[in-house]
Enzyme design. Structure first.
Site, PDB file in Angstrom:
ATOM      1  NE  ARG A 126      -7.675  79.345 -47.217  1.00 18.06           N
ATOM      2  CZ  ARG A 126      -8.982  79.587 -47.347  1.00 18.06           C
ATOM      3  NH1 ARG A 126      -9.770  79.602 -46.271  1.00 18.06           N
ATOM      4  NH2 ARG A 126      -9.516  79.804 -48.528  1.00 18.06           N
ATOM      5  CE  LYS A 156      -9.356  76.162 -49.547  1.00 13.21           C
ATOM      6  NZ  LYS A 156      -9.242  76.372 -51.007  1.00 13.21           N
TER       7      LYS A 156
END
Length: 841
Positions: A566, A571
């Site tokens: 995602r 991230k």
């Protein structure tokens, strides 16, 4: 004939001969379904009909085992667990069913005799649009492990008509299209309308006294919808057990208002029907708007109420209204905060529908419900406006306020006069817009609260939920996530899994720790050659996918450097992109001595309302376009952005990856499960000490992991004096990268396209510490590049990563849930074809 549940059915309805499992048996049933049920012949047949006929052929075999599994559970009187999750990212079911039934070769042979190719037939299956990311895929892995371990666990979710969205990339921009995964139907599911439940919304709460002068409550004048169940079989690995995933579809209580229709008001006539069906229409509606938020809350309550009513229906059928033994026989696992409405709904059902007092009902709830937390991001802990709860779920809001009042009394007794602590811990967050804190409701009510990696669980206790940990330390525990090796190695990587089975036997499919038997082969030259050959074939498959979906050709001898997940700032796909720009800058400057060719693949979806994530996708695509078009990069650097990242794509990506990018800001990733899939398939990880990366590094050994970046403690300590502009100015490589970005080099005809990214790294203070970790990341990438040049060394690292991945099987995770939280016993199903117990041979 009317249905009488007390009537003993005729033996003719149950004593069917077992279905054959040979190729000839499968071929015969396939022809029956294709010709008779689907009414098809060789002329003008849509390709999906071949897939449907095969799915129905296999489903019959699953149903045999399904019924025997349920009979075994019922006969044993065993304790059961219900796994409530708003997502189940199941992927394709065909290959999984064949593997777990042990008929992959037979089915392939059967199709071959009919002139069909398994690969072509299987490609007609759409990924089930029932989940988005790691949360949903974890739930799917857990169900697989529960069935393989023969544990009585039922999954409950929502039958979304449309998945999150299909992602297209147009001129570098994410474009969302509806994912109508059910357009050709779903041959694996069975509709069970006889178990339909009624779900209430709106209305008002009526307090009254019954005939015994007891104060009672009614929720009245509600706008109801129906929850219709659809059951999907979840087979265990070649053991005869088939568990159930029950998915709820919303429907109107009446098809339409006939009087409105007859009066010519066609739109108004079907308005209620349309509104009801919206609940299960789309996975995760965009909640940037008020309507989107309301729909999300409707979905969450819809799942909770339907599932709890279903469980209580089964209980009262056998036990009546006696709930004294309910907790000994039942457990509910709440997968993140999404199903937390279950706490208040269970109280409502027990008190309002079954007449229990508050203390009796609370004893049941607090003894049966367990909560898994999946996030360390405070903004991801769901909160709902009190006014929205009041409008949609007024009875539940009353109950939540009562739970909170009783809970705060307990806090006040423990810490007298600590008003600040009371405010921090209150389930109701006061302010201009009071909110219901769903995570707090879950922690207060549940007997178990677990994180999903050792670091995550520790940070929950020390930070995010520290007040609650100080009050109830024994509630908190850790259950490090895992993934199922059946799908993520045995099924998706036949070349490597075949080599593993040939070398150490097939026991690893149900006991992944047996992969440690590969460790001695890490220094075996002949085994190295076979491992490398299998890896190269997997890279060829991945290169074909990239070529087909991205139009970019990957060099099979280059390092395949992959980050798929995602798209989110924490991230840090942005850090990966900055490194690619750095490599590009080196190439342009002629700094290519001792160069390691590299192919970089990034993929993932951004939430529709997440502007920064979409900008990161655009940047990745623009950088890839520049790199791939520059002749100076030929043979040295390629880059692609894979559209519509999904389970089926990951089944090709993980086996073909050399370097796995797990580069989140330390302290922000709860666990990660993609990192486990890559490791299992022999990829080497480059990552921070975050989530399950820490445990992966411990298992594989520090020498087989490329570590970089600050620790979680260092991240928080450095926030006080963090000046990203100073770091940029002091690092010549990063300074050149930022200059290329700021000059518009990657957006020459799109002025301002990446201002948001640039500002996030500079003006806005770089919250995710991307700049701070850049130098360490570049150095770790250099180490990885050097290691990859030594084929023997890299292959050894690859083998050892796979060999030490046993801890990260979801079987181990589920065994820990069962032992520490659910306290379930394994219940074997009777083998198909065996003589039923108690009947003469």
């Amino acid at each position: 004939m009317s249905y009488d549940p007390t009537r003993t059915p005729s033996p003719l309805l149950s004593d069917l001969p077992p279905l054959g499992m040979k190729a000839s048996d499968l071929a015969l049933d396939f022809r029956q379904y294709f010709g008779h049920t689907l009414g098809r012949d060789q002329h003008g047949t849509p390709p999906h009909c071949y897939y449907t006929a095969l799915a129905m052929t296999l489903r019959d075999r699953l149903v045999e085992r399904w019924k025997r599994t349920d009979a075994a559970y019922n006969a044993s009187g065993c304790k059961r667990t219900y796994y409530l999750s708003l997502e189940f990212l199941m992927g394709r079911a065909l290959s999984n069913a064949m593997l777990n039934l042990g008929v992959t070769d037979g089915a392939t042979e059967a199709l071959g005799k009919l002139g069909l190719l398994m690969e072509e037939v299987a490609s007609e299956e759409h990924d089930a649009g029932l989940g988005n990311g790691g949360l949903g895929r974890l739930a799917a892995c857990f169900l697989d492990s529960c069935a393989t371990l023969q544990l009585p666990v039922t999954g409950y979710g929502i039958r979304y008509e449309y998945g999150m969205f299909r992602q297209h990339i147009e001129d570098g921009h994410q474009v969302e299209e509806p994912d109508h995964w059910l357009r050709n139907g779903n041959p694996w599911e069975l509709e069970r309308p006889e178990f339909t439940q009624r779900i209430r919304f709106g209305g008002r709460v009526d307090h009254f006294r019954d005939a015994d002068n007891r104060l009672r409550v009614r929720w009245v004048d509600t706008h109801d919808v129906l929850a219709v169940p659809y059951d999907i079989p979840v087979p265990g690995y070649q053991n005869g057990t088939v568990n159930t995933l029950r998915l709820w579809k919303s429907a109107a209580t009446d098809e339409f208002d006939l009087s409105e229709f007859n009066a010519g008001s066609y739109t108004e006539a079907v308005a209620a029907k349309n509104k009801a069906e919206h609940i299960s229409m789309v996975l995760y509606p965009n909640d940037a708007s008020e309507n989107g938020k309301e729909l999300r809350l409707r979905q969450q309550y819809f799942l909770a109420s339907a599932s709890l009513q279903d469980v209580l229906r089964n209980w009262t059928r056998d036990e009546g209204a006696d709930f004294s033994r309910f907790a000994k026989r039942n457990c509910f696992q709440l997968n993140d905060t999404h199903p937390t409405c279950s706490v208040a709904e269970m109280m409502r059902l027990l008190m309002d529908d079954y007449g229990l007092g508050w203390s009796e009902a609370w004893e049941v709830v607090s003894s049966t419900m367990a909560y898994t937390n999946h996030t360390l991001l405070p903004e991801a802990l769901e909160k709902w406006p009190v006014r929205m709860f009041q409008s949609l779920l007024p009875r539940l809001l009353e109950i939540i306020y009562e739970i909170n009042a009783r809970f705060l009394s307990e806090v006040a007794r423990r810490w007298p006069g600590d008003a600040a602590r009371l405010a921090r811990m209150s389930i109701i967050e006061e302010g201009a817009e009071p909110q219901v804190r769903m995570a707090y409701l879950a922690v207060v009510a549940c007997f178990s609260v677990n994180g999903v990696a050792e670091l995550h669980s520790l940070l929950l206790q020390q930070d995010l939920l520290n007040d609650f940990y100080e009050l109830w330390p024994r509630k908190f525990n850790n259950k490090t996530n895992g993934v199922t090796q059946r799908r993520w190695l045995a099924s998706s990587n036949p070349g490597l899994s075949g080599l593993i089975t040939e070398t150490i036997g097939e026991g690893w499919a149900t006991n992944l720790q047996q992969l440690r038997k590969l460790i001695p082969y890490a220094d075996d030259a002949a085994f190295h050659a076979k491992w490398h050959q299998a890896k190269q074939e997997n890279k060829r498959r991945l290169a074909a996918l990239v070529s087909a979906d991205c139009g970019v050709d990957f060099n099979l001898d280059a390092m395949f450097d992959v980050q798929v997940k995602r798209i989110h700032e924490y991230k840090r796909q942005l850090l990966n992109i900055l490194h690619v720009i750095h490599l590009y800058d080196r190439i342009r400057r002629g700094d290519t001595a001792n160069w390691t060719p590299r192919c970089v693949l990034i993929g993932g979806k951004a939430a529709p309302g997440y502007a920064m994530a979409k900008t990161i996708i655009k940047l990745a695509c623009n950088v890839a376009a520049i790199v791939n078009a520059d002749p100076a990069c030929a043979g040295l650097l390629s880059m692609a952005y894979l559209p519509d990242y999904r389970v089926t794509a990951m089944e090709v990506i993980a086996p073909g990856t050399d370097l796995s990018e797990q580069i989140s800001t330390a302290g922000k990733e709860a666990s990660g499960t993609g990192n486990m899939k890559f490791m299992m398939n022999g990829a080497v990880t480059i990552g921070t000490l975050d989530g399950a990366n820490i445990e992966i590094r411990e298992e594989a050994g520090a020498e087989n992991f490329f570590l970089f970046g600050m620790t979680a403690n260092e991240v928080e300590a450095n926030r006080r004096d963090y000046r990203p502009l100073n770091l940029i100015a002091a690092d010549p490589d990063l300074k050149r990268v930022m200059s290329l970005l700021q000059s518009g080099y990657f957006n020459q005809f799109e002025p301002g396209a990446f201002d948001l990214v640039i500002q996030s790294l500079t003006d806005y203070g770089d919250y995710w510490m991307t700049v701070a970790d850049f130098r360490s990341y570049v150095e770790a990438q250099c180490q990885a590049a050097t290691a990859f040049q030594n084929r023997e060394q890299w292959t050894r690292m690859s083998i050892l990563n796979s060999a030490t991945s046993g801890k990260f099987s979801s079987d181990r995770t589920i065994q820990e849930y069962s032992r520490d939280i659910w306290q379930l016993a394994s219940v074997p199903a009777q083998a198909v074809g065996a003589q039923p117990k108690g009947e003469p041979a």
